[in-house]
Design an enzyme around this catalytic site. Structure first.
Site, PDB file in Angstrom:
ATOM      1  N   GLU A  19       0.819  -1.202   0.000  1.00 13.45           N
ATOM      2  CA  GLU A  19       0.000   0.000   0.000  1.00 13.45           C
ATOM      3  C   GLU A  19       0.866   1.270   0.000  1.00 13.45           C
ATOM      4  O   GLU A  19       1.805   1.378   0.798  1.00 13.45           O
ATOM      5  CB  GLU A  19      -0.939  -0.026   1.220  1.00 13.45           C
ATOM      6  CG  GLU A  19      -1.826   1.196   1.357  1.00 13.45           C
ATOM      7  CD  GLU A  19      -2.713   1.448   0.131  1.00 13.45           C
ATOM      8  OE1 GLU A  19      -3.241   0.474  -0.440  1.00 13.45           O
ATOM      9  OE2 GLU A  19      -2.860   2.619  -0.257  1.00 13.45           O
TER      10      GLU A  19
ATOM     11  N   ASP B 187       1.258   0.333  -5.044  1.00 14.65           N
ATOM     12  CA  ASP B 187       0.057   0.652  -5.826  1.00 14.65           C
ATOM     13  C   ASP B 187      -0.001   2.098  -6.322  1.00 14.65           C
ATOM     14  O   ASP B 187      -0.550   2.355  -7.392  1.00 14.65           O
ATOM     15  CB  ASP B 187      -1.235   0.275  -5.077  1.00 14.65           C
ATOM     16  CG  ASP B 187      -1.497   1.077  -3.815  1.00 14.65           C
ATOM     17  OD1 ASP B 187      -0.542   1.630  -3.235  1.00 14.65           O
ATOM     18  OD2 ASP B 187      -2.669   1.141  -3.398  1.00 14.65           O
ATOM     19  N   HIS B 188       0.533   3.039  -5.557  1.00 14.35           N
ATOM     20  CA  HIS B 188       0.491   4.447  -5.963  1.00 14.35           C
ATOM     21  C   HIS B 188       1.301   5.238  -4.947  1.00 14.35           C
ATOM     22  O   HIS B 188       1.809   4.668  -3.973  1.00 14.35           O
ATOM     23  CB  HIS B 188      -0.951   4.972  -6.035  1.00 14.35           C
ATOM     24  CG  HIS B 188      -1.748   4.684  -4.797  1.00 14.35           C
ATOM     25  ND1 HIS B 188      -1.548   5.342  -3.606  1.00 14.35           N
ATOM     26  CD2 HIS B 188      -2.715   3.767  -4.553  1.00 14.35           C
ATOM     27  CE1 HIS B 188      -2.382   4.867  -2.694  1.00 14.35           C
ATOM     28  NE2 HIS B 188      -3.093   3.892  -3.233  1.00 14.35           N
TER      29      HIS B 188
ATOM     30  N   THR C  63      -6.040   2.685  -5.093  1.00 15.04           N
ATOM     31  CA  THR C  63      -5.903   1.225  -5.013  1.00 15.04           C
ATOM     32  C   THR C  63      -6.749   0.529  -6.072  1.00 15.04           C
ATOM     33  O   THR C  63      -6.290  -0.415  -6.733  1.00 15.04           O
ATOM     34  CB  THR C  63      -6.343   0.700  -3.631  1.00 15.04           C
ATOM     35  OG1 THR C  63      -5.435   1.161  -2.638  1.00 15.04           O
ATOM     36  CG2 THR C  63      -6.356  -0.822  -3.592  1.00 15.04           C
TER      37      THR C  63
HETATM   38  C1  GP9 Z   1      -9.109   0.260   1.255  1.00 12.31           C
HETATM   39  C2  GP9 Z   1      -7.760   0.321   0.678  1.00 12.31           C
HETATM   40  C3  GP9 Z   1      -7.284   1.734   0.443  1.00 12.31           C
HETATM   41  O1  GP9 Z   1      -9.689  -1.000   1.347  1.00 12.31           O
HETATM   42  O2  GP9 Z   1      -7.548  -0.545  -0.358  1.00 12.31           O
HETATM   43  O3  GP9 Z   1      -7.563   2.235  -0.791  1.00 12.31           O
HETATM   44  P1  GP9 Z   1      -6.895   3.604  -1.310  1.00 12.31           P
HETATM   45  O4  GP9 Z   1      -7.346   4.708  -0.375  1.00 12.31           O
HETATM   46  O5  GP9 Z   1      -5.422   3.440  -1.257  1.00 12.31           O
HETATM   47  O6  GP9 Z   1      -7.394   3.762  -2.691  1.00 12.31           O
HETATM   48 MN    MN Z   2      -3.895   2.277  -2.114  1.00 15.91          MN
END
Ligand code: GP9
Ligand code: MN
Length: 427
Positions: free
Chosen positions: A38, A259-260, A84
């Site tokens: 994340e 992811d970002h 995400t």
């Molecule tokens: C929530 C998580 C966060 O379930 O995947 O998403 P994001 O805020 O990073 O898009």
């Molecule tokens: Mn994310």
């Protein structure tokens, strides 16, 4: 509509990059464990805070050749507002997200020809997503059925006691710990997607779980980021250990990606302090690198691979590793291991980067001198137009739900969302 589809098909097929024989089929039949880091940006790799590595475990995957990983250090995220959800969509379909909102939500009833479904139909793979948050966040419980994901293990499958939870949901250490027995139960070969959560804005961690001193920029987002990234790194080390104990490590393909960004453009000043340089528009674009690491059992890792690449490239790469030719499918990316992998990386806003130059907010830059290019070559200008055309084609596919009308090959069976059930576990 059908002429749109033909145009898109011609475009994506012209960009197809043939497989590299050294990789094609080398992972066929192996489990794939795909680990989502994340908000993890590549600048963390090898970064030292007060002389101390922030992510020693991930760094060891990059540098210890006996671990057999290939690390793509010029891999960029291509997400927009869907964050995400965009990363998930792009990396399982090789389509782009939308320029506004999250396609996971707004295109939640679309037809897809996704990686998990292709793997299932071609090679009998089972697919599963693991994530310690409520099932409907980002519309996951609905869209996963459209993507042909067999199992979805969401918060109710985990021990969500107070000490296990922070911020959006389950902490990464209990998340991985409790996921291993569930992984063991999956029918093999499987494609398992582990989505972590603790390294998420606002990057908070219980004091007793912090194992690295924060920087002191005074910006709580930036200061907290290093601690939660370290926590994630430790959770990953523990997961690798547990995978080995469970007998799942040696024979599985392991793919790790960020992811970002975690640090948005609102925090430039603190980041300038951290990186000790000015964050120009070009530098900010360069900070959109996220790690991509792959280990294929039985294949030597390359160490660091400098190919410029983006998330759309992941589907064709994995297909080819399994020995499934990507050429039948409508994919915007190309195989990272192919000798003909394309050399520019589009961002969702039409900006793009290449190894030599970048196009950011209307300006071409020389990557080396960092200076604007006042007389861009025809090739540069054409690439800019191609990027916009490509994003437009992807939008057409999503907005017109055009994959409804596309048949990749005679074996293809459309995904039927009604075949998927993500039942609540017994209380
Ligand atoms: C929530 C998580 C966060 O379930 O995947 O998403 P994001 O805020 O990073 O898009
Ligand atoms: Mn994310």
């Amino acid at each position: 509509n059908s002429s749109d589809l033909i145009e898109v098909e011609n475009y994506t097929k012209a960009k197809y990059a043939d497989p590299n024989p050294d990789y094609f089929g080398m992972g066929s039949g192996k489990n794939i464990i795909k680990i989502h880091l994340e908000s993890f940006q590549s600048f963390l790799i090898d970064y030292k805070l007060n002389g101390e590595e922030v992510t020693p475990f991930l760094n060891s995957l990059v540098h210890d050749s006996s671990k057999n990983f290939t690390y793509f250090d010029n891999f960029f995220h291509q997400t927009e507002q869907g964050k995400t959800a965009d990363a998930e969509l792009i990396m399982d379909t090789s389509l782009y997200g939308l320029s506004q909102g999250a396609a996971f939500v707004t295109k939640g009833k679309n037809t897809f020809q996704s990686l998990p479904a292709i793997m299932h139909q071609q090679q009998g793979y089972t697919s599963a997503v693991f994530h310690g948050d409520g099932k409907s966040f980002w519309n996951r419980d609905k869209i996963y059925k459209r993507l042909g994901i067999d199992q979805f293990y969401y918060d109710l499958y985990y021990n969500m006691s107070d000490e296990n939870v922070i911020n959006y949901g389950l902490k990464d250490k209990p998340f991985f710990k409790e996921s291993v027995p569930m992984l063991k139960e999956l029918k093999q070969p499987f494609y398992a997607h582990m989505i972590t959560l603790t390294n998420h804005h606002p990057f908070i961690l219980d004091e007793e779980e912090a194992t690295i001193a924060s920087p002191e920029t005074g910006n709580s987002t930036v200061d907290g980021y290093f601690r939660t990234a370290r926590y994630l790194d430790e959770a990953l080390a523990q997961f690798f250990h547990d995978l080995k104990e469970a007998g799942l490590y040696d024979d599985s393909i392991i793919m790790i990606y960020g992811d970002h960004y975690g640090i948005s453009s609102n925090h430039k000043k603190a980041m300038e302090e951290i990186l000790n340089e000015e964050i120009t528009p070009l530098e900010y674009a360069e900070l959109q690198r996220v790690p991509l690491m792959i280990r294929i059992p039985g294949v030597d890792g390359q160490g660091i691979n400098h190919e410029y690449a983006g998330m759309v490239d992941v589907v064709p790469t994995l297909l080819h590793i399994l020995g499934i030719d990507a050429k039948d499918y409508l994919l915007f990316g190309s195989d990272l291991f192919s000798k003909n992998h394309r050399s520019y990386v589009p961002f969702r806003n039409g900006d793009f980067v290449t190894a030599e130059y970048s196009y950011i907010k209307g300006v071409f830059y020389n990557n080396e001198t960092k200076e604007p290019i006042t007389n861009p070559t025809d090739k540069m200008v054409n690439t800019r137009d191609t990027v916009l055309q490509e994003l437009g084609f992807s939008d057409k596919l999503l907005n017109g739900d055009l994959l409804r009308f596309y048949t990749p090959n005679k074996e293809w069976k459309p995904i039927d969302a009604r075949d998927y059930h993500y039942g609540k576990p017994e209380e």
